[in-house]
Design a protein around this motif. Structure first.
Motif, PDB file in Angstrom:
ATOM      1  N   ARG A 164       0.824  -1.211   0.000  1.00  0.00           N
ATOM      2  CA  ARG A 164       0.000   0.000   0.000  1.00  0.00           C
ATOM      3  C   ARG A 164       0.856   1.259   0.000  1.00  0.00           C
ATOM      4  NH1 ARG A 164      -5.271  -0.499   1.190  1.00  0.00           N
ATOM      5  NH2 ARG A 164      -5.347   1.567   2.139  1.00  0.00           N
ATOM      6  N   PHE A 165       0.323   2.302  -0.637  1.00  0.00           N
ATOM      7  CA  PHE A 165       0.961   3.611  -0.595  1.00  0.00           C
ATOM      8  C   PHE A 165       0.680   4.231   0.775  1.00  0.00           C
ATOM      9  CE2 PHE A 165       0.514   3.046  -5.170  1.00  0.00           C
ATOM     10  CZ  PHE A 165       1.678   3.586  -5.660  1.00  0.00           C
ATOM     11  N   THR A 166       1.699   4.820   1.369  1.00  0.00           N
ATOM     12  CA  THR A 166       1.505   5.510   2.638  1.00  0.00           C
ATOM     13  C   THR A 166       1.503   7.022   2.458  1.00  0.00           C
ATOM     14  OG1 THR A 166       3.880   5.416   3.103  1.00  0.00           O
ATOM     15  CG2 THR A 166       2.491   3.652   4.014  1.00  0.00           C
ATOM     16  N   SER A 167       2.042   7.510   1.331  1.00  0.00           N
ATOM     17  CA  SER A 167       2.015   8.936   1.028  1.00  0.00           C
ATOM     18  C   SER A 167       2.068   9.127  -0.479  1.00  0.00           C
ATOM     19  CB  SER A 167       3.186   9.676   1.676  1.00  0.00           C
ATOM     20  OG  SER A 167       4.380   9.404   0.988  1.00  0.00           O
ATOM     21  N   LEU A 168       1.660  10.287  -0.914  1.00  0.00           N
ATOM     22  CA  LEU A 168       1.686  10.579  -2.346  1.00  0.00           C
ATOM     23  C   LEU A 168       3.114  10.665  -2.878  1.00  0.00           C
ATOM     24  CD1 LEU A 168      -1.138  13.248  -2.742  1.00  0.00           C
ATOM     25  CD2 LEU A 168      -1.203  10.847  -3.332  1.00  0.00           C
ATOM     26  N   ASP A 169       4.053  11.009  -2.014  1.00  0.00           N
ATOM     27  CA  ASP A 169       5.442  11.132  -2.448  1.00  0.00           C
ATOM     28  C   ASP A 169       6.034   9.793  -2.887  1.00  0.00           C
ATOM     29  OD1 ASP A 169       5.473  13.871  -2.028  1.00  0.00           O
ATOM     30  OD2 ASP A 169       6.029  13.652   0.081  1.00  0.00           O
ATOM     31  N   GLU A 170       5.418   8.687  -2.490  1.00  0.00           N
ATOM     32  CA  GLU A 170       5.879   7.370  -2.940  1.00  0.00           C
ATOM     33  C   GLU A 170       5.698   7.190  -4.440  1.00  0.00           C
ATOM     34  OE1 GLU A 170       5.189   3.569  -0.805  1.00  0.00           O
ATOM     35  OE2 GLU A 170       4.181   4.879   0.632  1.00  0.00           O
ATOM     36  N   LEU A 171       4.851   8.008  -5.052  1.00  0.00           N
ATOM     37  CA  LEU A 171       4.667   7.915  -6.497  1.00  0.00           C
ATOM     38  C   LEU A 171       5.962   8.198  -7.250  1.00  0.00           C
ATOM     39  CD1 LEU A 171       1.178   9.571  -7.067  1.00  0.00           C
ATOM     40  CD2 LEU A 171       1.807   7.201  -7.514  1.00  0.00           C
ATOM     41  N   LEU A 172       6.906   8.890  -6.610  1.00  0.00           N
ATOM     42  CA  LEU A 172       8.193   9.152  -7.252  1.00  0.00           C
ATOM     43  C   LEU A 172       8.970   7.856  -7.496  1.00  0.00           C
ATOM     44  CD1 LEU A 172       9.263  12.370  -5.304  1.00  0.00           C
ATOM     45  CD2 LEU A 172       8.453  12.215  -7.673  1.00  0.00           C
ATOM     46  N   ASN A 173       8.622   6.795  -6.765  1.00  0.00           N
ATOM     47  CA  ASN A 173       9.264   5.494  -6.957  1.00  0.00           C
ATOM     48  C   ASN A 173       8.685   4.722  -8.137  1.00  0.00           C
ATOM     49  OD1 ASN A 173      10.750   6.058  -4.639  1.00  0.00           O
ATOM     50  ND2 ASN A 173       9.299   4.989  -3.311  1.00  0.00           N
ATOM     51  N   VAL A 174       7.568   5.174  -8.668  1.00  0.00           N
ATOM     52  CA  VAL A 174       6.919   4.506  -9.791  1.00  0.00           C
ATOM     53  C   VAL A 174       7.586   4.964 -11.084  1.00  0.00           C
ATOM     54  CG1 VAL A 174       4.745   4.237 -11.051  1.00  0.00           C
ATOM     55  CG2 VAL A 174       4.736   4.330  -8.558  1.00  0.00           C
ATOM     56  N   GLN A 175       7.898   3.990 -11.951  1.00  0.00           N
ATOM     57  CA  GLN A 175       8.538   4.302 -13.221  1.00  0.00           C
ATOM     58  C   GLN A 175       7.602   5.158 -14.071  1.00  0.00           C
ATOM     59  OE1 GLN A 175       9.639   0.869 -15.485  1.00  0.00           O
ATOM     60  NE2 GLN A 175      10.509   2.061 -17.153  1.00  0.00           N
ATOM     61  N   GLY A 176       8.118   6.272 -14.589  1.00  0.00           N
ATOM     62  CA  GLY A 176       7.327   7.161 -15.441  1.00  0.00           C
ATOM     63  C   GLY A 176       6.744   8.349 -14.698  1.00  0.00           C
ATOM     64  N   ILE A 177       6.915   8.405 -13.380  1.00  0.00           N
ATOM     65  CA  ILE A 177       6.409   9.545 -12.622  1.00  0.00           C
ATOM     66  C   ILE A 177       7.582  10.285 -12.002  1.00  0.00           C
ATOM     67  CG2 ILE A 177       4.998  10.318 -10.679  1.00  0.00           C
ATOM     68  CD1 ILE A 177       3.158   8.012 -11.155  1.00  0.00           C
ATOM     69  N   GLY A 178       7.727  11.537 -12.410  1.00  0.00           N
ATOM     70  CA  GLY A 178       8.765  12.390 -11.858  1.00  0.00           C
ATOM     71  C   GLY A 178       8.131  13.481 -11.012  1.00  0.00           C
ATOM     72  N   ALA A 179       8.940  14.409 -10.587  1.00  0.00           N
ATOM     73  CA  ALA A 179       8.455  15.481  -9.708  1.00  0.00           C
ATOM     74  C   ALA A 179       7.398  16.341 -10.393  1.00  0.00           C
ATOM     75  CB  ALA A 179       9.629  16.354  -9.262  1.00  0.00           C
ATOM     76  N   LYS A 180       7.586  16.633 -11.686  1.00  0.00           N
ATOM     77  CA  LYS A 180       6.613  17.471 -12.395  1.00  0.00           C
ATOM     78  C   LYS A 180       5.272  16.760 -12.524  1.00  0.00           C
ATOM     79  CE  LYS A 180       9.790  20.242 -15.144  1.00  0.00           C
ATOM     80  NZ  LYS A 180      10.213  20.603 -16.512  1.00  0.00           N
ATOM     81  N   THR A 181       5.321  15.487 -12.878  1.00  0.00           N
ATOM     82  CA  THR A 181       4.076  14.722 -13.013  1.00  0.00           C
ATOM     83  C   THR A 181       3.379  14.600 -11.672  1.00  0.00           C
ATOM     84  OG1 THR A 181       5.047  13.468 -14.840  1.00  0.00           O
ATOM     85  CG2 THR A 181       3.085  12.542 -13.797  1.00  0.00           C
ATOM     86  N   LEU A 182       4.141  14.367 -10.624  1.00  0.00           N
ATOM     87  CA  LEU A 182       3.553  14.240  -9.290  1.00  0.00           C
ATOM     88  C   LEU A 182       2.824  15.520  -8.904  1.00  0.00           C
ATOM     89  CD1 LEU A 182       3.044  12.789  -6.620  1.00  0.00           C
ATOM     90  CD2 LEU A 182       5.299  13.565  -5.865  1.00  0.00           C
ATOM     91  N   GLU A 183       3.439  16.657  -9.134  1.00  0.00           N
ATOM     92  CA  GLU A 183       2.795  17.919  -8.778  1.00  0.00           C
ATOM     93  C   GLU A 183       1.547  18.171  -9.633  1.00  0.00           C
ATOM     94  OE1 GLU A 183       3.419  19.611  -6.030  1.00  0.00           O
ATOM     95  OE2 GLU A 183       4.855  18.000  -5.732  1.00  0.00           O
ATOM     96  N   LYS A 184       1.559  17.677 -10.852  1.00  0.00           N
ATOM     97  CA  LYS A 184       0.415  17.851 -11.741  1.00  0.00           C
ATOM     98  C   LYS A 184      -0.789  17.017 -11.286  1.00  0.00           C
ATOM     99  CE  LYS A 184      -0.776  17.373 -16.633  1.00  0.00           C
ATOM    100  NZ  LYS A 184      -0.275  16.962 -17.941  1.00  0.00           N
ATOM    101  N   ILE A 185      -0.516  15.801 -10.802  1.00  0.00           N
ATOM    102  CA  ILE A 185      -1.624  14.901 -10.435  1.00  0.00           C
ATOM    103  C   ILE A 185      -1.958  14.933  -8.950  1.00  0.00           C
ATOM    104  CG2 ILE A 185      -1.150  13.362 -12.364  1.00  0.00           C
ATOM    105  CD1 ILE A 185       0.121  11.402 -10.363  1.00  0.00           C
ATOM    106  N   ARG A 186      -1.141  15.578  -8.141  1.00  0.00           N
ATOM    107  CA  ARG A 186      -1.334  15.594  -6.687  1.00  0.00           C
ATOM    108  C   ARG A 186      -2.749  16.001  -6.249  1.00  0.00           C
ATOM    109  NH1 ARG A 186       2.203  15.593  -2.282  1.00  0.00           N
ATOM    110  NH2 ARG A 186       3.997  15.731  -3.641  1.00  0.00           N
ATOM    111  N   PRO A 187      -3.367  17.020  -6.840  1.00  0.00           N
ATOM    112  CA  PRO A 187      -4.719  17.384  -6.388  1.00  0.00           C
ATOM    113  C   PRO A 187      -5.790  16.331  -6.694  1.00  0.00           C
ATOM    114  CG  PRO A 187      -3.739  19.150  -7.703  1.00  0.00           C
ATOM    115  CD  PRO A 187      -2.856  17.979  -7.823  1.00  0.00           C
ATOM    116  N   TYR A 188      -5.486  15.408  -7.602  1.00  0.00           N
ATOM    117  CA  TYR A 188      -6.508  14.477  -8.076  1.00  0.00           C
ATOM    118  C   TYR A 188      -6.376  13.066  -7.505  1.00  0.00           C
ATOM    119  CZ  TYR A 188      -6.676  18.325 -11.327  1.00  0.00           C
ATOM    120  OH  TYR A 188      -6.742  19.582 -11.863  1.00  0.00           O
ATOM    121  N   VAL A 189      -5.305  12.812  -6.766  1.00  0.00           N
ATOM    122  CA  VAL A 189      -5.104  11.490  -6.184  1.00  0.00           C
ATOM    123  C   VAL A 189      -4.922  11.624  -4.672  1.00  0.00           C
ATOM    124  CG1 VAL A 189      -4.130  10.452  -8.260  1.00  0.00           C
ATOM    125  CG2 VAL A 189      -2.611  11.546  -6.638  1.00  0.00           C
TER     126      VAL A 189
END
Length: 151
Positions: free
Chosen positions: A123-148
């Protein structure tokens, strides 16, 4: 036309009172809107606002020029309240491929990578863990953060 200083002061005083009245009504509307968005029952917020507005509505009603500008402000303020409460973020821990793809900025490959990461790491414990997913960088994370979200 000449205006005596006393008359000018009276006119300025009337305009100041009109401005204070319209600002007071605007603040009360904002507070009522904030109460509605935070989940406080609208009946209690409306009761408090109605009781507070009742004495002030008499001067505004006697001067139609001030009552008219307040009317459009009410209609423009009321529109965002109807759309805000319906939005719920997609939960990364329970979302399907289709739900993840519905988020702007997440395509089919990224959605599959999120599900694969969740299957391998848990399980994900924080949204910042998305940075560990292949294809998601800091810019993408900030773009999708309000929606997840993570629950």
């Amino acid at each position: 036309m000449s205006v005596e200083p006393v008359h000018a002061l009276i006119i300025i005083g009337v305009l100041v009172i009109a401005l204070a009245t319209s600002l007071t009504l605007l603040i009360q509307q904002s507070m009522s809107l904030a109460h509605e968005q935070t989940g406080i029952p609208a009946a209690s917020a409306a009761t408090g606002a109605s009781a507070a507005q009742a004495p002030q509505s008499t001067p505004a009603a006697s001067e139609p020029a001030r009552a008219t500008p307040d009317a459009p402000a009410e209609s423009t303020v009321a529109e965002p309240t109807t759309t805000a409460p319906t939005f719920t973020p997609v939960d990364l821990n329970t979302a399907s491929q289709a739900q993840l793809e519905s988020v702007k900025g997440i395509g089919p490959v990224t959605a599959a990578n999120i599900i694969a990461y969740r299957a391998s790491a848990g399980r994900f414990t924080s949204l910042d863990e998305l940075l560990n997913v292949q294809g998601i960088g800091a810019k993408t994370l900030e773009k999708i953060r309000p929606y997840v979200g993570v629950r």
